[in-house]
Design an enzyme around this catalytic site. Structure first.
Site, short mmCIF file in Angstrom:
data_model
loop_
_atom_site.label_atom_id
_atom_site.label_comp_id
_atom_site.label_asym_id
_atom_site.label_seq_id
_atom_site.Cartn_x
_atom_site.Cartn_y
_atom_site.Cartn_z
N HIS A 232 0.84 -1.21 0.00
CA HIS A 232 0.00 0.00 0.00
C HIS A 232 0.87 1.26 0.00
O HIS A 232 1.25 1.78 1.06
CB HIS A 232 -0.91 -0.02 1.24
CG HIS A 232 -2.02 0.97 1.19
ND1 HIS A 232 -3.29 0.70 1.63
CD2 HIS A 232 -2.06 2.25 0.76
CE1 HIS A 232 -4.06 1.77 1.48
NE2 HIS A 232 -3.33 2.73 0.94
N LEU B 194 2.46 6.60 -4.88
CA LEU B 194 3.64 7.12 -5.57
C LEU B 194 3.37 8.45 -6.28
O LEU B 194 4.30 9.10 -6.76
CB LEU B 194 4.19 6.08 -6.55
CG LEU B 194 4.82 4.84 -5.88
CD1 LEU B 194 5.18 3.78 -6.93
CD2 LEU B 194 6.05 5.21 -5.07
N ARG B 195 2.10 8.82 -6.36
CA ARG B 195 1.67 10.14 -6.86
C ARG B 195 1.98 10.42 -8.34
O ARG B 195 1.67 11.51 -8.82
CB ARG B 195 2.28 11.27 -6.02
CG ARG B 195 1.95 11.20 -4.54
CD ARG B 195 0.49 11.51 -4.27
NE ARG B 195 0.23 11.66 -2.83
CZ ARG B 195 -0.71 10.98 -2.17
NH1 ARG B 195 -1.51 10.14 -2.80
NH2 ARG B 195 -0.88 11.18 -0.88
N ASN C 2 -4.82 6.00 -6.91
CA ASN C 2 -5.44 7.34 -6.79
C ASN C 2 -4.50 8.45 -7.25
O ASN C 2 -4.19 9.39 -6.52
CB ASN C 2 -5.97 7.60 -5.38
CG ASN C 2 -4.91 7.59 -4.30
OD1 ASN C 2 -3.85 6.97 -4.46
ND2 ASN C 2 -5.15 8.29 -3.20
N HIS D 200 -5.78 -0.78 5.61
CA HIS D 200 -5.55 0.00 6.85
C HIS D 200 -6.65 -0.09 7.93
O HIS D 200 -7.34 0.88 8.22
CB HIS D 200 -5.26 1.46 6.54
CG HIS D 200 -6.09 2.13 5.46
ND1 HIS D 200 -7.45 2.09 5.43
CD2 HIS D 200 -5.72 2.85 4.39
CE1 HIS D 200 -7.88 2.77 4.38
NE2 HIS D 200 -6.84 3.23 3.73
N ASN E 260 -6.09 9.02 7.27
CA ASN E 260 -7.38 8.38 7.05
C ASN E 260 -7.17 6.89 6.81
O ASN E 260 -6.50 6.53 5.87
CB ASN E 260 -8.06 9.01 5.82
CG ASN E 260 -9.50 8.60 5.71
OD1 ASN E 260 -10.06 8.04 6.65
ND2 ASN E 260 -10.10 8.85 4.57
N ASP F 148 0.95 2.61 3.81
CA ASP F 148 0.05 3.68 3.33
C ASP F 148 0.85 4.97 3.13
O ASP F 148 0.35 6.06 3.42
CB ASP F 148 -1.14 3.89 4.27
CG ASP F 148 -2.26 4.72 3.63
OD1 ASP F 148 -2.17 5.04 2.43
OD2 ASP F 148 -3.23 5.04 4.34
N GLY G 49 -2.87 11.90 5.51
CA GLY G 49 -1.78 11.00 5.15
C GLY G 49 -0.43 11.39 5.70
O GLY G 49 -0.18 12.56 6.00
O1 DOR Z 1 -4.21 8.98 4.89
C1 DOR Z 1 -4.49 8.61 3.77
N1 DOR Z 1 -3.90 9.17 2.68
N2 DOR Z 1 -5.41 7.65 3.58
C2 DOR Z 1 -5.85 7.30 2.36
O2 DOR Z 1 -6.67 6.42 2.28
C3 DOR Z 1 -5.36 8.02 1.16
C4 DOR Z 1 -4.03 8.59 1.39
C5 DOR Z 1 -3.61 9.55 0.32
O3 DOR Z 1 -3.69 9.22 -0.87
O4 DOR Z 1 -3.11 10.65 0.66
#
Ligand code: DOR
Length: 430
Positions: A63, A66-67, A97, A234, A280, A307, A326
């Protein structure tokens, strides 16, 4: 060049939960593969002294954000895989995402091409469950699977419709790939932190554990209805652990993961409004943290996954309610887990290593996370007794959003072998 000569990693405590091996031994590597793990290897080759160290299979993080594509200011596949390498991870999953999100084969192809060109560890892409991660229409899962997606997830948001989730689970069976569910009821999840004592004292609108648990319970029901493979991302609450524990007892095909931050921190970390602690699902109570640790120890929890969620500093330097969720985690996971869980809390290091290697590999059914002969020579050497301090300014990650800056730790990743090549030596990327 190094691949051609044999390598011997000598005299470390070798822990390979996949084979049940845990003893001081030598690891012999030939032509990019593990050749033997034996009390004493007698072979010609380059010898690396691992005495006093722990030698484990290259770690697997299922999990990671990498953006790339879309937020290359926060992370790229190049910088994110370098952060992974520093952290001891040799295989990581890229969450979909991004912008655009990985709901088409072309985005999966792009991630794979960038990983092949710029990546220093193995990257396994995850495809979206729904188009645009909007939760409405199921993505072309067959196309994503054919392109190489190892799982499907709308992580970052929950699939709100039970009907859509049911169809996605049914569809995923055709490809025998798991659905990774971000479990969160959007109506109940209203705040920046856990709903409890601390949020009440701070006067903040918050999110109760039930926001997660109702969707974990729903998705377990749907996994049992469809017979599909569900992986819960998570987990953060005691109630979620209990739902998964019971589902597993009934034989449901359910697996789950926990993050290092949920195993280590609680809602108290938000008392000073630190936006780096806004994650989250939210950090919860001491009782939740204990239940997560128990779930890890008794095997209910399959994987520890970071995460890793890089965010730009200007976006985190704001009011708690406006900050994105995050924290980064790749470069801090091993030192924190060994210090806080193994040294301080007395949790069996074998359980921790299993959750970072063979167990996530078996959730994904990928050939990683073991030192059994014939497997790819991905191997991580950890010094379990080195005093240090976490320093976010030294991160390979492009982002610095970690609340652990300045924290004392007593373990470090020193060397990493990827496919038989030393990519990290003495903490330095080669
Ligand atoms: O804290 C989080 N950040 N939880 C997520 O489910 C998404 C992630 C993010 O992409 O920043």
């Amino acid at each position: 060049v190094e691949r051609l000569t044999a390598l011997i990693v000598k005299g470390g405590r070798v822990i390979d939960p996949a084979t049940g091996f845990d003893a001081v031994a030598d690891v012999l590597v030939r032509r990019g593969k593990i050749s033997a793990v034996e009390p004493s290897v007698d072979a010609e080759g380059t010898v690396i002294d691992a005495s006093g160290k722990i030698v484990v299979p290259g770690l697997v993080d299922m999990h990671v954000h990498l953006r790339e594509p879309g937020r290359e200011d926060e992370e790229t596949i190049a910088s994110g895989t370098r952060a992974a390498l520093r952290g001891g991870f040799t295989t990581i999953c890229a969450m979909p995402n991004t912008d655009p999100c990985a709901d088409t084969a072309s985005v999966i192809d792009l991630v794979e091409a960038r990983a092949a060109a710029d990546g220093v560890v193995n990257v396994l892409p995850i495809g979206a469950i729904t188009k645009g991660r909007q939760g409405k229409e199921i993505a072309e899962m067959g196309e994503l699977a054919a392109a190489g997606a190892v799982a499907f997830s709308d992580d970052g948001t929950s699939v709100a419709s039970a009907e859509v989730m049911r169809r996605a689970l049914e569809y995923s069976k055709m490809f025998d790939l798991p659905i990774i569910s971000h479990c969160e009821d959007a109506d109940l999840a209203r705040g920046a932190m856990h709903e409890g004592f601390v949020s009440t004292r701070l006067g903040l609108v918050a999110t109760p554990s039930a926001a997660e648990e109702v969707v974990v319970a729903r998705d377990v029901c749907l996994a049992e209805l469809t017979g599909a493979r569900l992986h819960v991302a998570h987990l953060s609450s005691a109630g979620s652990v209990e739902i998964v524990r019971r589902a597993k007892k009934r034989g449901a095909k359910v697996t789950c993961e926990v993050t290092p931050h949920h195993l280590i921190l609680t809602e108290d970390a938000l008392a000073g409004y630190d936006t780096n602690c806004k994650v989250n699902p939210p950090l919860r109570t001491e009782a939740d943290r204990e239940a997560l640790r128990e779930g890890l120890a008794d095997g209910t929890i399959d994987a520890i996954a970071t995460d890793h969620a890089p965010h730009a500093s200007h976006e985190k330097e704001c009011e708690l309610i406006d900050a994105p969720f995050g924290m980064v985690g790749l470069e801090t996971a091993v030192p924190l887990l060994l210090t806080e869980l193994v040294s301080r809390a007395g949790i069996d290091p074998v359980a921790v290593v299993a959750a970072l290697t063979t167990r996530p590999a078996s959730v994904l059914r990928v050939p990683a996370g073991t030192l059994s002969p014939g497997s790819s020579a991905d191997l991580t050497v950890i010094d379990p007794s080195v005093e240090g301090t976490i320093d976010t300014s030294a991160f390979e990650s492009r982002s610095r959003n970690s609340p652990f800056h300045g924290r004392a730790v007593s373990a470090a990743v020193t060397d990493v072998l990827v496919g038989g090549v030393w990519m990290l030596r003495g903490g330095e990327i080669q």
